[in-house]
Design an enzyme around this catalytic site. Structure first.
Site, PDB file in Angstrom:
ATOM      1  N   SER A  67       5.281  -3.525  -5.928  1.00 50.86           N
ATOM      2  CA  SER A  67       5.692  -2.220  -5.406  1.00 50.86           C
ATOM      3  C   SER A  67       7.194  -2.155  -5.224  1.00 50.86           C
ATOM      4  O   SER A  67       7.787  -3.039  -4.612  1.00 50.86           O
ATOM      5  CB  SER A  67       5.041  -1.952  -4.044  1.00 50.86           C
ATOM      6  OG  SER A  67       3.731  -1.525  -4.216  1.00 50.86           O
ATOM      7  N   HIS A 104       4.943   2.473  -8.801  1.00 41.79           N
ATOM      8  CA  HIS A 104       4.328   1.776  -9.948  1.00 41.79           C
ATOM      9  C   HIS A 104       4.305   2.745 -11.124  1.00 41.79           C
ATOM     10  O   HIS A 104       3.473   3.664 -11.160  1.00 41.79           O
ATOM     11  CB  HIS A 104       2.903   1.321  -9.610  1.00 41.79           C
ATOM     12  CG  HIS A 104       2.861   0.215  -8.608  1.00 41.79           C
ATOM     13  ND1 HIS A 104       2.753  -1.107  -8.962  1.00 41.79           N
ATOM     14  CD2 HIS A 104       2.952   0.241  -7.259  1.00 41.79           C
ATOM     15  CE1 HIS A 104       2.765  -1.858  -7.867  1.00 41.79           C
ATOM     16  NE2 HIS A 104       2.882  -1.063  -6.821  1.00 41.79           N
ATOM     17  N   HIS A 126      -4.459  -1.724  -8.273  1.00 42.70           N
ATOM     18  CA  HIS A 126      -4.917  -2.261  -6.991  1.00 42.70           C
ATOM     19  C   HIS A 126      -6.377  -1.897  -6.754  1.00 42.70           C
ATOM     20  O   HIS A 126      -6.833  -0.830  -7.188  1.00 42.70           O
ATOM     21  CB  HIS A 126      -4.079  -1.695  -5.836  1.00 42.70           C
ATOM     22  CG  HIS A 126      -2.605  -1.924  -5.975  1.00 42.70           C
ATOM     23  ND1 HIS A 126      -1.795  -1.082  -6.694  1.00 42.70           N
ATOM     24  CD2 HIS A 126      -1.803  -2.912  -5.480  1.00 42.70           C
ATOM     25  CE1 HIS A 126      -0.545  -1.522  -6.642  1.00 42.70           C
ATOM     26  NE2 HIS A 126      -0.519  -2.641  -5.922  1.00 42.70           N
ATOM     27  N   TYR A 128      -7.612  -0.900  -3.999  1.00 43.76           N
ATOM     28  CA  TYR A 128      -7.745   0.305  -3.166  1.00 43.76           C
ATOM     29  C   TYR A 128      -7.609   1.598  -3.980  1.00 43.76           C
ATOM     30  O   TYR A 128      -7.964   2.667  -3.500  1.00 43.76           O
ATOM     31  CB  TYR A 128      -6.734   0.300  -2.006  1.00 43.76           C
ATOM     32  CG  TYR A 128      -5.271   0.315  -2.411  1.00 43.76           C
ATOM     33  CD1 TYR A 128      -4.656   1.456  -2.899  1.00 43.76           C
ATOM     34  CD2 TYR A 128      -4.499  -0.845  -2.304  1.00 43.76           C
ATOM     35  CE1 TYR A 128      -3.329   1.459  -3.278  1.00 43.76           C
ATOM     36  CE2 TYR A 128      -3.162  -0.853  -2.682  1.00 43.76           C
ATOM     37  CZ  TYR A 128      -2.589   0.306  -3.166  1.00 43.76           C
ATOM     38  OH  TYR A 128      -1.278   0.308  -3.556  1.00 43.76           O
ATOM     39  N   GLU A 129      -7.106   1.494  -5.212  1.00 42.55           N
ATOM     40  CA  GLU A 129      -7.024   2.696  -6.066  1.00 42.55           C
ATOM     41  C   GLU A 129      -8.413   3.082  -6.581  1.00 42.55           C
ATOM     42  O   GLU A 129      -8.584   4.141  -7.185  1.00 42.55           O
ATOM     43  CB  GLU A 129      -6.091   2.446  -7.255  1.00 42.55           C
ATOM     44  CG  GLU A 129      -4.636   2.290  -6.868  1.00 42.55           C
ATOM     45  CD  GLU A 129      -3.765   1.913  -8.061  1.00 42.55           C
ATOM     46  OE1 GLU A 129      -3.487   2.797  -8.883  1.00 42.55           O
ATOM     47  OE2 GLU A 129      -3.377   0.728  -8.162  1.00 42.55           O
ATOM     48  N   ALA A 156       5.213  -6.970  -3.198  1.00 40.95           N
ATOM     49  CA  ALA A 156       5.809  -6.669  -1.893  1.00 40.95           C
ATOM     50  C   ALA A 156       4.806  -7.136  -0.848  1.00 40.95           C
ATOM     51  O   ALA A 156       3.597  -6.959  -1.024  1.00 40.95           O
ATOM     52  CB  ALA A 156       6.039  -5.175  -1.769  1.00 40.95           C
ATOM     53  N   MET A 259      -1.559  -6.747  -0.874  1.00 38.27           N
ATOM     54  CA  MET A 259      -2.787  -6.088  -1.354  1.00 38.27           C
ATOM     55  C   MET A 259      -2.986  -6.310  -2.854  1.00 38.27           C
ATOM     56  O   MET A 259      -3.548  -5.459  -3.555  1.00 38.27           O
ATOM     57  CB  MET A 259      -2.724  -4.573  -1.071  1.00 38.27           C
ATOM     58  CG  MET A 259      -2.504  -4.213   0.381  1.00 38.27           C
ATOM     59  SD  MET A 259      -2.452  -2.426   0.621  1.00 38.27           S
ATOM     60  CE  MET A 259      -1.695  -2.342   2.263  1.00 38.27           C
ATOM     61  N   SER A 260      -2.499  -7.435  -3.359  1.00 31.80           N
ATOM     62  CA  SER A 260      -2.622  -7.659  -4.819  1.00 31.80           C
ATOM     63  C   SER A 260      -2.571  -9.157  -5.127  1.00 31.80           C
ATOM     64  O   SER A 260      -2.852  -9.994  -4.279  1.00 31.80           O
ATOM     65  CB  SER A 260      -1.480  -6.940  -5.548  1.00 31.80           C
ATOM     66  OG  SER A 260      -0.235  -7.534  -5.226  1.00 31.80           O
ATOM     67  N   ASN A 283       8.549  -6.001   5.082  1.00 34.34           N
ATOM     68  CA  ASN A 283       8.364  -5.533   6.463  1.00 34.34           C
ATOM     69  C   ASN A 283       7.859  -6.691   7.309  1.00 34.34           C
ATOM     70  O   ASN A 283       7.347  -7.685   6.778  1.00 34.34           O
ATOM     71  CB  ASN A 283       7.350  -4.377   6.513  1.00 34.34           C
ATOM     72  CG  ASN A 283       6.029  -4.724   5.873  1.00 34.34           C
ATOM     73  OD1 ASN A 283       5.927  -4.866   4.658  1.00 34.34           O
ATOM     74  ND2 ASN A 283       5.024  -4.914   6.689  1.00 34.34           N
ATOM     75  N   HIS A 297       4.728   2.599   3.580  1.00 36.56           N
ATOM     76  CA  HIS A 297       5.020   2.342   2.159  1.00 36.56           C
ATOM     77  C   HIS A 297       6.473   2.690   1.804  1.00 36.56           C
ATOM     78  O   HIS A 297       7.058   2.055   0.928  1.00 36.56           O
ATOM     79  CB  HIS A 297       4.042   3.142   1.286  1.00 36.56           C
ATOM     80  CG  HIS A 297       4.075   2.798  -0.176  1.00 36.56           C
ATOM     81  ND1 HIS A 297       3.920   1.501  -0.640  1.00 36.56           N
ATOM     82  CD2 HIS A 297       4.263   3.569  -1.287  1.00 36.56           C
ATOM     83  CE1 HIS A 297       4.005   1.492  -1.974  1.00 36.56           C
ATOM     84  NE2 HIS A 297       4.221   2.733  -2.376  1.00 36.56           N
TER      85      HIS A 297
END
Ligand SMILES: O=P(O)(O)O[C@@H]1C[C@H](O)[C@@H](CO)O1
Length: 330
Positions: A67, A104, A126, A128-129, A156, A259-260, A283, A297
């Site tokens: 990301s 992306h 991802h 979650y997509e 990220a 998340m990846s 973060n 994000h």
């Protein structure tokens, strides 16, 4: 240069075109209430041959941009180090999903970095997509089929290790497959031995030699004060984590949360690619209830932009060094 064919570069495995449109293998999953699908080897060969018919280089190194790390290519950062770039949008590639997340772009870029042929995913998929894990990892298998030997997976991530600062880079030493604990694995379903074994080992997932080189390069570039080494985990997202979840992850030894990547690395190791993982700490993970800060994000993308120059220089030098230990021909 003549177009390259999959048979030329993959240990003489015969290329057998699918007789008819047969995009997916479908079986009942172990728990019987969910369908488990995956593209067949032959279908992915078609995707690989489609790509090979459009390029004249043989990439040995594949890069997945995390990301905010792919988006700045348009602004001329890492893109400047990709010479003779050929960009192929995902929607033009047979069997490819499309990117839906800000930061992306959704295209493959073929070209050279420091003279080394590479393919880069400017945008990943991802869970979650809405994509199942095997589909998120489809490009990794396609990379394998076009001859990629080494995968550089960037992401990220939130920094859970209290020593980490925003903007630090973490060389991934290992991962914890949290989604795998719940039975969700990209290799779930029938195994095709042409990709790899039914039970692949994962104790050497992140290549030792590549990690060693990455630490040397960090010293050469004088950025070793911001380069760490640690353990990554992936949660399914899209929500960021609760305080209790983060406290638990900290206890089990996680340094950075994202998340990846984990499923991509499992897929790459299954088909015997070497893997280098790199997290940009975008973060701080909040592990206290009296904290005002909330992950978002936009901050993730901002830190990607802030670190684009350093990332470009670091990844370019890594590509150069990794390519020197990668044989030119199959
Ligand atoms: O693709 P990566 O893993 O770099 O993206 C991270 C995880 C989420 O997609 C997003 C959250 O901001 O960044």
């Amino acid at each position: 240069m003549a177009p390259i064919n999959v048979t030329d570069i993959n240990e003489n495995k015969a290329y057998v075109p699918a007789k008819k449109a047969l995009p997916e293998v479908e079986t009942e999953s172990a728990n019987g209430n969910e369908k488990c699908k995956g593209y067949s080897y032959e279908t992915l060969l078609e995707t690989a041959n489609f790509l090979l018919s459009r390029i004249t280089i043989q990439p040995r190194i594949g890069i997945i941009c995390g990301s905010g790390m792919g988006s700045y290519w348009n602004e001329g950062s890492l893109a400047e180090s990709i010479q003779d770039g050929v960009c192929i949008p995902y929607e033009d590639i047979p069997n490819f999903p499309v990117s839906t997340v800000e930061g992306h772009h959704g295209r493959l870029v073929f070209g050279k970095i420091e003279g080394a042929p590479v393919v880069a995913m400017q945008g990943r998929f991802h869970y979650y997509e809405g994509y199942p894990l095997w589909k998120c990892c489809l490009p990794v298998r396609v990379m394998k089929l076009i001859g990629v030997k080494t995968l550089i997976a960037t992401n990220a991530a939130g920094g859970l290790n209290p020593d980490y600062k925003i903007g630090d880079l973490m060389i991934v030493k290992d991962h914890i497959n949290m989604m795998g604990f719940a039975g969700n694995n990209p290799l779930h379903g029938p195994n095709d031995e042409r990709f790899g074994p039914r039970f692949p080992p994962m104790n050497k997932a992140y290549n030792y030699e590549h990690r060693k080189i990455a630490k040397e390069v960090a010293k050469e570039l004088n950025i070793n004060n911001m380069v760490r080494e640690g353990v990554y985990t992936c949660l399914g997202g899209p929500n960021f984590e609760t305080v209790a979840e983060l406290k638990m992850l900290k206890m089990v030894g996680v340094d950075a949360v994202g998340m990846s990547t984990v499923h991509e690395v499992i897929t790459a190791r299954h088909c015997d690619m070497k893997v280098f993982g790199l997290s940009l700490i975008t973060n701080e993970c909040v592990t206290s209830y009296d904290h005002d800060m909330e992950a978002n994000h936009e901050e993730v993308l901002d830190v990607g932009r802030m670190r684009q120059d350093i990332l470009r220089k670091y990844v370019s030098r890594l590509v150069d060094r990794f390519s020197q230990i990668e044989p030119e021909s199959p």
